[in-house]
Design a protein around this motif. Structure first.
Motif, short mmCIF file in Angstrom:
data_model
loop_
_atom_site.label_atom_id
_atom_site.label_comp_id
_atom_site.label_asym_id
_atom_site.label_seq_id
_atom_site.Cartn_x
_atom_site.Cartn_y
_atom_site.Cartn_z
N THR A 28 0.83 -1.20 0.00
CA THR A 28 0.00 0.00 0.00
C THR A 28 0.87 1.25 0.00
N ARG A 31 2.13 1.79 -3.49
CA ARG A 31 1.09 2.36 -4.36
C ARG A 31 0.87 3.84 -4.05
N ALA A 35 1.61 6.99 -6.60
CA ALA A 35 0.54 7.93 -6.97
C ALA A 35 0.97 9.38 -6.77
N GLN A 136 -9.27 7.66 -3.27
CA GLN A 136 -9.77 7.46 -4.64
C GLN A 136 -8.64 7.56 -5.67
N VAL A 137 -7.70 8.47 -5.45
CA VAL A 137 -6.57 8.61 -6.37
C VAL A 137 -5.74 7.32 -6.38
N SER A 139 -6.57 4.14 -4.87
CA SER A 139 -7.23 2.83 -4.88
C SER A 139 -8.49 2.73 -5.72
N GLY A 140 -9.03 3.85 -6.17
CA GLY A 140 -10.26 3.78 -6.94
C GLY A 140 -11.48 4.15 -6.12
N PRO A 141 -12.54 3.36 -6.20
CA PRO A 141 -13.82 3.71 -5.57
C PRO A 141 -13.68 4.06 -4.09
N PRO A 151 -15.44 14.63 -8.63
CA PRO A 151 -14.40 14.19 -9.57
C PRO A 151 -13.30 15.23 -9.80
N VAL A 154 -10.57 14.86 -7.21
CA VAL A 154 -9.68 13.74 -7.49
C VAL A 154 -8.68 14.14 -8.59
N ARG A 158 -4.60 14.22 -8.36
CA ARG A 158 -3.75 13.49 -9.31
C ARG A 158 -2.67 14.43 -9.84
#
Length: 169
Positions: A28, A31, A35, A136-137, A139-141, A151, A154, A158
């Motif tokens: 984690t 990741r 990111a 969300q950036v 891992s997603g949902p 959105p 996010v 990013r």
């Protein structure tokens, strides 16, 4: 158990953490750092520990640079909690994060002058919304559907993670 030997200068895992949690923490963290490559230099060091008793799913102690997650838990919940707390770590260790606060508030349709660490509830506190947007950036949902993350927020985060490209001399 001995502390993690992976990325020792960046990440330390305390002995109270079982092996499967240690592996999840390292994956984690990797990741999370991937990111936000532009923030790599301000993220280290951080210590992570598992706690068998904790009132919340996770916590961050900025004075000790310590992330704590409640165990046991499912891998998806632990991953989301870790990323959420890593986001709080970034709030305290990366000066550039302060520069994104007003744009983040605007992207979330909040007052630009809203207090960052205060809200009517956990879900409405800008700092917590920031941490959930980071989830969300990375891992997603969303892990917490009760926290509305727009959105454009996010997308803003990013962009925060990417290195600034400079052209010319």
């Amino acid at each position: 158990m001995p502390p993690s030997t992976a990325r020792v200068s960046e990440l330390k895992i305390t002995g109270a953490s079982p092996d499967d949690l240690r592996a999840l923490i390292v994956a984690t963290w990797d990741r999370f750092v991937e990111a936000f490559p532009a923030r790599r230099s301000c993220l280290a060091p951080v210590t992570v520990q598992g706690a068998w008793e904790l009132d919340d799913r996770g916590s961050y102690d900025p004075g000790r640079r310590l992330v704590t997650v409640r165990i046991p838990g499912t891998a998806p919940n632990l991953r989301a909690s870790l990323v959420h707390e890593f986001a709080h770590h970034m709030e305290f260790t990366c000066p550039e994060q302060h520069d994104v606060r007003v744009p983040f508030l605007v992207a979330q349709a909040l007052r630009p002058s809203a207090p960052w660490f205060e809200g009517g509830s956990w879900e409405t506190t800008p700092s917590e919304q920031f941490a959930e947007a980071v989830v969300q950036v990375v891992s997603g949902p969303p892990a917490h559907p009760s926290v509305l993350i727009l959105p454009r927020s996010v997308a803003l985060l990013r962009a925060l993670g990417r290195p600034v490209l400079r052209h010319g001399p």
